[in-house]
Motif scaffolding. Structure first.
Motif, PDB file in Angstrom:
ATOM      1  N   LEU A 222       0.825  -1.194   0.000  1.00  0.00           N
ATOM      2  CA  LEU A 222       0.000   0.000   0.000  1.00  0.00           C
ATOM      3  C   LEU A 222       0.867   1.255   0.000  1.00  0.00           C
ATOM      4  CD1 LEU A 222      -3.024   0.718   0.111  1.00  0.00           C
ATOM      5  CD2 LEU A 222      -2.819   0.792   2.600  1.00  0.00           C
ATOM      6  N   HIS A 223       1.939   1.233   0.777  1.00  0.00           N
ATOM      7  CA  HIS A 223       2.882   2.355   0.810  1.00  0.00           C
ATOM      8  C   HIS A 223       3.506   2.567  -0.566  1.00  0.00           C
ATOM      9  CE1 HIS A 223       6.698   4.464   1.858  1.00  0.00           C
ATOM     10  NE2 HIS A 223       5.926   5.056   2.757  1.00  0.00           N
ATOM     11  N   MET A 224       3.882   1.470  -1.228  1.00  0.00           N
ATOM     12  CA  MET A 224       4.437   1.556  -2.584  1.00  0.00           C
ATOM     13  C   MET A 224       3.459   2.231  -3.542  1.00  0.00           C
ATOM     14  SD  MET A 224       6.179  -2.136  -3.367  1.00  0.00           S
ATOM     15  CE  MET A 224       7.880  -2.510  -3.009  1.00  0.00           C
ATOM     16  N   ARG A 225       2.215   1.766  -3.512  1.00  0.00           N
ATOM     17  CA  ARG A 225       1.217   2.282  -4.444  1.00  0.00           C
ATOM     18  C   ARG A 225       0.927   3.750  -4.196  1.00  0.00           C
ATOM     19  NH1 ARG A 225      -1.715  -1.584  -7.359  1.00  0.00           N
ATOM     20  NH2 ARG A 225      -0.343  -3.385  -7.667  1.00  0.00           N
ATOM     21  N   GLN A 226       0.886   4.137  -2.940  1.00  0.00           N
ATOM     22  CA  GLN A 226       0.606   5.540  -2.647  1.00  0.00           C
ATOM     23  C   GLN A 226       1.757   6.446  -3.076  1.00  0.00           C
ATOM     24  OE1 GLN A 226      -0.836   6.095   1.378  1.00  0.00           O
ATOM     25  NE2 GLN A 226      -2.848   5.362   0.750  1.00  0.00           N
ATOM     26  N   ARG A 227       2.958   5.904  -3.096  1.00  0.00           N
ATOM     27  CA  ARG A 227       4.119   6.668  -3.578  1.00  0.00           C
ATOM     28  C   ARG A 227       4.291   6.574  -5.081  1.00  0.00           C
ATOM     29  NH1 ARG A 227       9.363   4.555  -1.136  1.00  0.00           N
ATOM     30  NH2 ARG A 227      10.213   6.299  -2.319  1.00  0.00           N
ATOM     31  N   ASN A 228       3.486   5.732  -5.736  1.00  0.00           N
ATOM     32  CA  ASN A 228       3.666   5.425  -7.159  1.00  0.00           C
ATOM     33  C   ASN A 228       5.066   4.882  -7.406  1.00  0.00           C
ATOM     34  OD1 ASN A 228       2.822   5.187  -9.839  1.00  0.00           O
ATOM     35  ND2 ASN A 228       3.546   7.234 -10.378  1.00  0.00           N
ATOM     36  N   TYR A 229       5.497   4.008  -6.506  1.00  0.00           N
ATOM     37  CA  TYR A 229       6.836   3.413  -6.576  1.00  0.00           C
ATOM     38  C   TYR A 229       6.905   2.492  -7.784  1.00  0.00           C
ATOM     39  CZ  TYR A 229      11.105   1.352  -4.552  1.00  0.00           C
ATOM     40  OH  TYR A 229      12.396   0.938  -4.307  1.00  0.00           O
ATOM     41  N   PHE A 230       7.992   2.546  -8.523  1.00  0.00           N
ATOM     42  CA  PHE A 230       8.056   1.888  -9.829  1.00  0.00           C
ATOM     43  C   PHE A 230       8.486   0.425  -9.764  1.00  0.00           C
ATOM     44  CE2 PHE A 230      12.178   3.611  -8.888  1.00  0.00           C
ATOM     45  CZ  PHE A 230      13.055   2.613  -9.279  1.00  0.00           C
ATOM     46  N   MET A 231       9.049  -0.031  -8.647  1.00  0.00           N
ATOM     47  CA  MET A 231       9.527  -1.396  -8.554  1.00  0.00           C
ATOM     48  C   MET A 231       8.527  -2.215  -7.728  1.00  0.00           C
ATOM     49  SD  MET A 231      13.365  -2.691  -7.395  1.00  0.00           S
ATOM     50  CE  MET A 231      14.185  -1.442  -8.380  1.00  0.00           C
ATOM     51  N   SER A 232       8.205  -3.415  -8.201  1.00  0.00           N
ATOM     52  CA  SER A 232       7.160  -4.194  -7.547  1.00  0.00           C
ATOM     53  C   SER A 232       7.688  -5.229  -6.550  1.00  0.00           C
ATOM     54  CB  SER A 232       6.296  -4.909  -8.596  1.00  0.00           C
ATOM     55  OG  SER A 232       7.094  -5.779  -9.388  1.00  0.00           O
ATOM     56  N   ILE A 233       8.985  -5.512  -6.572  1.00  0.00           N
ATOM     57  CA  ILE A 233       9.565  -6.500  -5.662  1.00  0.00           C
ATOM     58  C   ILE A 233       9.420  -6.031  -4.215  1.00  0.00           C
ATOM     59  CG2 ILE A 233      11.748  -7.513  -4.911  1.00  0.00           C
ATOM     60  CD1 ILE A 233      10.796  -8.880  -7.346  1.00  0.00           C
ATOM     61  N   MET A 234       8.914  -6.916  -3.352  1.00  0.00           N
ATOM     62  CA  MET A 234       8.714  -6.554  -1.959  1.00  0.00           C
ATOM     63  C   MET A 234       9.985  -6.726  -1.130  1.00  0.00           C
ATOM     64  SD  MET A 234       5.655  -5.522  -1.758  1.00  0.00           S
ATOM     65  CE  MET A 234       5.714  -5.324   0.014  1.00  0.00           C
ATOM     66  N   HIS A 235      10.732  -7.802  -1.404  1.00  0.00           N
ATOM     67  CA  HIS A 235      11.892  -8.111  -0.568  1.00  0.00           C
ATOM     68  C   HIS A 235      12.922  -6.979  -0.647  1.00  0.00           C
ATOM     69  CE1 HIS A 235      14.547 -10.735   1.720  1.00  0.00           C
ATOM     70  NE2 HIS A 235      15.517 -10.391   0.905  1.00  0.00           N
ATOM     71  N   GLY A 236      13.318  -6.502   0.509  1.00  0.00           N
ATOM     72  CA  GLY A 236      14.315  -5.432   0.558  1.00  0.00           C
ATOM     73  C   GLY A 236      13.742  -4.039   0.460  1.00  0.00           C
ATOM     74  N   TYR A 237      12.419  -3.919   0.313  1.00  0.00           N
ATOM     75  CA  TYR A 237      11.808  -2.588   0.280  1.00  0.00           C
ATOM     76  C   TYR A 237      11.963  -1.964   1.660  1.00  0.00           C
ATOM     77  CZ  TYR A 237       8.263   1.070  -0.348  1.00  0.00           C
ATOM     78  OH  TYR A 237       7.597   2.271  -0.431  1.00  0.00           O
ATOM     79  N   THR A 238      12.500  -0.756   1.705  1.00  0.00           N
ATOM     80  CA  THR A 238      12.842  -0.122   2.971  1.00  0.00           C
ATOM     81  C   THR A 238      12.116   1.213   3.122  1.00  0.00           C
ATOM     82  OG1 THR A 238      15.013  -1.194   3.059  1.00  0.00           O
ATOM     83  CG2 THR A 238      14.742   0.817   4.355  1.00  0.00           C
ATOM     84  N   ILE A 239      11.559   1.424   4.308  1.00  0.00           N
ATOM     85  CA  ILE A 239      10.851   2.663   4.617  1.00  0.00           C
ATOM     86  C   ILE A 239      11.551   3.321   5.806  1.00  0.00           C
ATOM     87  CG2 ILE A 239       8.618   3.709   5.133  1.00  0.00           C
ATOM     88  CD1 ILE A 239       7.291   1.078   4.338  1.00  0.00           C
ATOM     89  N   PRO A 240      12.024   4.549   5.665  1.00  0.00           N
ATOM     90  CA  PRO A 240      12.606   5.239   6.820  1.00  0.00           C
ATOM     91  C   PRO A 240      11.588   5.335   7.958  1.00  0.00           C
ATOM     92  CG  PRO A 240      13.071   6.427   4.781  1.00  0.00           C
ATOM     93  CD  PRO A 240      12.077   5.358   4.438  1.00  0.00           C
ATOM     94  N   ALA A 241      12.059   5.292   9.191  1.00  0.00           N
ATOM     95  CA  ALA A 241      11.165   5.223  10.339  1.00  0.00           C
ATOM     96  C   ALA A 241      10.184   6.388  10.397  1.00  0.00           C
ATOM     97  CB  ALA A 241      11.994   5.164  11.629  1.00  0.00           C
ATOM     98  N   ARG A 242      10.653   7.598  10.108  1.00  0.00           N
ATOM     99  CA  ARG A 242       9.749   8.758  10.194  1.00  0.00           C
ATOM    100  C   ARG A 242       8.636   8.657   9.159  1.00  0.00           C
ATOM    101  NH1 ARG A 242      12.224  14.710  10.542  1.00  0.00           N
ATOM    102  NH2 ARG A 242      12.816  13.794  12.544  1.00  0.00           N
TER     103      ARG A 242
END
Length: 506
Positions: A222-242
């Motif tokens: 959901l975070h990826m989609r809201q950012r319109n993130y271009f890569m679909s692989i989940m493994h290794g996706y990192t979100i800064p704590a803030r």
């Protein structure tokens, strides 16, 4: 040429598939892997959202409809396992089955349905396998693994190849929903009290929280989609704590998950758990203040496989193992990739550029994958090469590393001065972007000289000597000299501030 024809349709040494059936509180899943190894590849993956744990926190019993659905799924899985001729089968069950009063009856029925014994994991054992799964999926770990299921949350410390002692808390999505009577305020109180006693979180500050489990992955998607993130692989996706704190705060406030932007990416049966997963993550962030949250696609199942490897296999690099397998199956002359690794080793050493261990392993991975796309039409080799490295289910690599591999492949085919993949470039540092162009430039020389055949590059070294970039050709290969080769040397020389020279040696 003999190697070329013998490897056009090369295959790896035959492995026997291994299946794992994971009976969780929310889902029952079958995953069949191509075999035991450092980089196992799923060849079949199916799940059924049964929610057998719904109501366990309040009634103490597994859900009747959920149990019926789970037993039907297990019978179906048994048939699929027979169709795929899998002999190595492991069946595990987790929180709901171990906590419910009717858990033993369910385990017996499940064993009969799947045709194999069911191992009931303790919370401590579940945490241990989750940690091993994360070790199998990341090259260098430092943080706490948080495995959130439907019935429980397992926490365990990992650093390098070491794992600590795990704990299990009744904070799974279904459990929290039931225990709070679907009240967000009550769920926050329950979660805060439980995590407040979890001393393991005292040492997470400034480190990484490795998030394992379907609810975490759904939140990340959901975070990826809201950012319109271009890569679909989940493994290794990192979100800064803030950023994660702001995002989960939004999810917590939304009573009806269907109103969230891009929620259609989440299975309807999992949407009710999003808010509870967000509450747990928010409280971990408040309690422990990690640096970042990194999604791990590897968990209990992969940990079970990793545990079965011997010590030498565990020490292997999963990224390089997978890259070598892809090279062996797809390259025109697989040994050429090994030559390319060593050839670029000597080249990089001669430049006196500082190269970290991580940068070296990424360079080697790029060399091993460099000829994996040769069967594609020449006009589309760049796109095909990018797709291989950006979307293959590699372990031991983050998204910046994937971008490096993809950019290297694109610069190699499209040219060093092209404006390739602006969005992908945002994931790499300026230094890593420069190294991608540098490696691509070296590859453009190497493939002109060697025609992708093994045993040529060891005879044609390219090294820096003072202010020169010198490519040495033996007498029998002197006719390889051409304007095209010279131009590629010039391009590479401009990147490193050296004048190109071709030397023919007797």
């Amino acid at each position: 040429m003999l190697e070329l024809f013998s490897n056009l349709f090369g295959t790896l040494e035959a492995k026997r598939p291994v299946a794992i059936v994971d009976i969780g509180s929310n889902s029952v899943r079958l995953v069949i892997y191509d075999g035991l190894g450092r980089a196992p590849t799923p060849i079949f993956n199916e799940k059924s959202l049964c929610a057998i744990g719904h109501g366990v926190a309040t009634t103490g019993r597994l859900s009747g409809p959920g149990v019926e659905k789970a037993i039907a799924a297990l019978r179906r899985f048994k048939t699929l396992i027979a169709i795929m001729d899998v002999e190595d089968l492991h069946v595990i069950a987790t929180a709901a089955a171990r906590d419910a009063a009717n858990g033993p009856d369910f385990v017996a029925a499940a064993s009969e349905a799947i045709g194999a014994p069911v191992t009931l994991l303790s919370g401590k054992r579940e945490a241990e396998l989750s940690a091993l799964g994360v070790l199998s999926g990341f090259h260098d770990t430092d943080g706490v693994v948080a495995d959130l299921g439907g019935g429980s949350l397992e926490l365990i410390d990992v650093k390098g190849t070491r794992i600590g002692k795990g704990i299990s808390l009744p904070l799974g999505g279904l459990s929290l929903m039931d225990a709070s009577d679907q009240s967000a305020k009550a769920a926050v109180k329950i979660t805060r009290e439980a995590l407040g006693k979890a001393k393991i979180l005292d040492h997470l500050g400034g480190r990484t929280l490795y998030a394992v489990g379907g609810t975490w992955r759904a939140l990340a998607r959901l975070h990826m989609r809201q950012r319109n993130y271009f890569m679909s692989i989940m493994h290794g996706y990192t979100i800064p704590a803030r950023d994660a704190a702001d995002f989960v705060g939004l999810v917590e406030r939304v009573i009806n998950a269907d109103t969230l932007i891009a929620v259609e990416a989440i299975a309807p049966a999992r949407r009710p758990l999003l808010a509870y997963g967000a509450i747990v993550l928010d409280e971990i962030l408040r309690r422990a203040q990690p640096k970042e949250i990194t999604i791990s696609a590897a968990g209990v199942r992969e940990g079970l496989l990793f545990e079965k490897l011997d010590r030498a296999e565990r020490r292997q690099d999963p990224l390089l193992v997978a890259a070598r397998e892809i090279n062996q199956m797809n390259a025109r002359s697989p040994n050429h990739a090994e030559d390319l690794c060593e050839w670029t080793d000597e080249f990089m050493k001669s430049t006196h550029f500082d190269e970290s261990v991580e940068e070296q392993r990424l360079r080697h991975a790029a060399c091993l994958l460099a000829d994996a796309n040769w069967r594609a039409h020449p006009d589309y080799r760049s796109d095909h090469g990018l797709n291989i490295v950006a979307n293959t289910a590699f372990m031991g690599i983050d998204h910046a590393g994937r971008s490096f591999l993809a950019l290297t492949a694109s610069y190699r085919y499209l040219g060093l001065d092209q404006d390739v993949h602006p969005r992908m470039r945002t994931l790499v540092s300026s230094r890593l972007l420069d190294r991608a162009r540098l490696l691509a430039g070296a590859m453009r020389v190497a493939y002109l000289v060697s025609a992708a055949m093994a045993d040529v590059l060891p005879r044609t070294p390219m090294v820096c000597v003072k202010n020169k970039l010198v490519l040495t050709l033996p007498n029998d290969l002197a006719d390889l000299t051409s304007d095209r080769l010279t131009n590629r040397l010039k391009q590479l020389g401009r990147l490193i501030g050296r004048e190109p020279a071709v030397v023919v040696a007797g």
